[in-house]
Every structure is written in C-alpha cells, then in structure tokens.
Design an enzyme around this catalytic site. Structure first.
Site, PDB file in Angstrom:
ATOM      1  N   GLN A   1       3.221  10.023   1.557  1.00 45.49           N
ATOM      2  CA  GLN A   1       4.529   9.375   1.486  1.00 45.49           C
ATOM      3  C   GLN A   1       5.341   9.817   0.274  1.00 45.49           C
ATOM      4  O   GLN A   1       6.558   9.615   0.241  1.00 45.49           O
ATOM      5  CB  GLN A   1       4.376   7.843   1.464  1.00 45.49           C
ATOM      6  CG  GLN A   1       3.892   7.261   2.784  1.00 45.49           C
ATOM      7  CD  GLN A   1       3.794   5.758   2.722  1.00 45.49           C
ATOM      8  OE1 GLN A   1       2.805   5.222   2.252  1.00 45.49           O
ATOM      9  NE2 GLN A   1       4.839   5.065   3.146  1.00 45.49           N
TER      10      GLN A   1
ATOM     11  N   LEU B   1       7.073   1.593   3.962  1.00 43.18           N
ATOM     12  CA  LEU B   1       8.070   2.057   2.994  1.00 43.18           C
ATOM     13  C   LEU B   1       8.762   3.329   3.475  1.00 43.18           C
ATOM     14  O   LEU B   1       9.853   3.640   3.010  1.00 43.18           O
ATOM     15  CB  LEU B   1       7.414   2.292   1.634  1.00 43.18           C
ATOM     16  CG  LEU B   1       6.829   1.041   0.956  1.00 43.18           C
ATOM     17  CD1 LEU B   1       6.084   1.433  -0.305  1.00 43.18           C
ATOM     18  CD2 LEU B   1       7.909   0.021   0.653  1.00 43.18           C
TER      19      LEU B   1
ATOM     20  N   HIS C   1      -1.515   7.258   7.678  1.00 40.68           N
ATOM     21  CA  HIS C   1      -0.594   8.196   7.017  1.00 40.68           C
ATOM     22  C   HIS C   1      -1.272   9.534   6.722  1.00 40.68           C
ATOM     23  O   HIS C   1      -0.616  10.581   6.694  1.00 40.68           O
ATOM     24  CB  HIS C   1      -0.084   7.612   5.701  1.00 40.68           C
ATOM     25  CG  HIS C   1       1.064   6.662   5.844  1.00 40.68           C
ATOM     26  ND1 HIS C   1       2.300   7.041   6.310  1.00 40.68           N
ATOM     27  CD2 HIS C   1       1.176   5.335   5.564  1.00 40.68           C
ATOM     28  CE1 HIS C   1       3.123   5.999   6.307  1.00 40.68           C
ATOM     29  NE2 HIS C   1       2.464   4.946   5.871  1.00 40.68           N
TER      30      HIS C   1
ATOM     31  N   GLY D   1       0.838  -1.186   0.000  1.00 33.60           N
ATOM     32  CA  GLY D   1       0.000   0.000   0.000  1.00 33.60           C
ATOM     33  C   GLY D   1       0.875   1.239   0.000  1.00 33.60           C
ATOM     34  O   GLY D   1       2.085   1.165   0.252  1.00 33.60           O
TER      35      GLY D   1
HETATM   36 NI    NI Z   1       3.383   3.062   5.595  1.00 34.75          NI
END
Ligand code: NI
Length: 179
Positions: free
Chosen positions: A52, A101, A146, A47
């Site tokens: 991000q 990530l 997030h 995902g």
């Molecule tokens: Ni994440």
C-alpha cells in the site's frame, strides 16, 4: 519516521504478488516498519500492508487498543507480520462491513473465514503463530490479501452492499475504520 503516500485502488502496484523478506533485523526493514506504523496512525487505520506504500515485500502491520472512536471493535495486539501463511480453521464464514485505506471513503460487505491460524515472523525473524477469530481474523485476512494483490471489493459477493460511507450511513451499520 516518515508518513508515506498510500496508493489507491487502480494503481497497478497494488495488484502485484509481493516478494518474501529474506533478511531480518536490518535497518532498512526497521525503517520500513516504522514508516508503516506512522502512516497507519496518521490515517487512523487498523492495519497496513507494505504494497500500500509501494513496497513490494510481504510485510503487514495491524493492531490497536480499544478506543472511544471505535467502541465496537475488539482490541487486537500490535503486530508486525512478515512472510505470513494463513490456514483456515473450520468452514464458518462471517460477513461484515470493511474498509481500506487504499479505497478511501467506501465500505463493502465482505465474507471472511471466521477462524484462522496465521504464521509468519516478526522483524527480527522470530516466529509468530496465533489463532484469530472475529475482527482480528478479518483484519489479518484483509492485510494478507494485499500481499497477493487482492483488494476487498474482489472478495465481495454482493456489490449492492458496496458504497460511499456518506451514502451508507443512514440506517446502515458498518465498521467505521479503514483497514
Ligand atoms: Ni486495505
């Protein structure tokens, strides 16, 4: 499509409250989503959330088929989820290893709601409403966090179960996937 740089924990842009999308079906939104899928695939993630890659909008993507590299993870439908709202169903909490990530090379044991309903919109503004359990529920909670500037270490209850993959591997199980 473009592979975008993924911001790492410590970057203040990961701590913002993302803004809702107000216009659907635009070329800009389509380009953002294509870039996010390409970036997620390049990083082999489950995902990705727009913050991000430094984009301050309430857009997340997730989903994958079963594959050889991640035999234990259930398949999750490939989903574009915009302006999401999560509702917890029941009060059961599950713990599992999680990665991100934006926190490369590490894993932590994170408690999450076992069952949720998530609602939002796709890129054309069509409503989405689904129930999710297990890894699906976990991934959605992780990605939507997030959008509120929350990274998984902030959800952990025991920082002794947080560490580098290389160090955790011997004798310990974890989900070998960055979400
Ligand atoms: Ni994440």
């Amino acid at each position: 499509m473009t592979i975008r740089e993924i911001l790492k924990m410590g970057d203040l842009r990961l701590l913002r409250q993302a803004k809702p999308v107000t216009k659907f079906g635009t070329p800009e939104l389509q380009k953002l989503i294509e870039d996010m899928f390409e970036t997620m695939a390049d990083a082999d993630g489950a995902g990705l959330a727009a913050p991000q890659i430094g984009v301050d909008l309430q857009v997340v993507i997730f989903g994958f088929e079963k594959n050889e590299r991640y035999p234990d993870a259930e398949a999750i439908p490939r989903t574009i989820l915009i302006n999401p709202v999560l509702k917890v169903i029941g009060d059961e909490v599950e713990e599992a290893w999680e990665g991100c990530l934006s926190v490369p090379g590490m894993r932590g044991m994170v408690p999450r709601w076992a069952k949720i309903r998530y609602e939002g919109f796709d890129q054309h503004g069509n409503p989405i409403s689904r129930e999710a359990t297990g890894f699906h529920s976990r991934v959605v909670q992780h990605e939507c966090d997030h959008l509120g500037g929350v990274l998984y270490p902030m959800r952990m209850s025991d920082l002794r179960r947080f560490g580098y993959i290389d160090a955790l591997v011997p004798g310990r199980e974890f989900i070998s996937r960055d979400d």
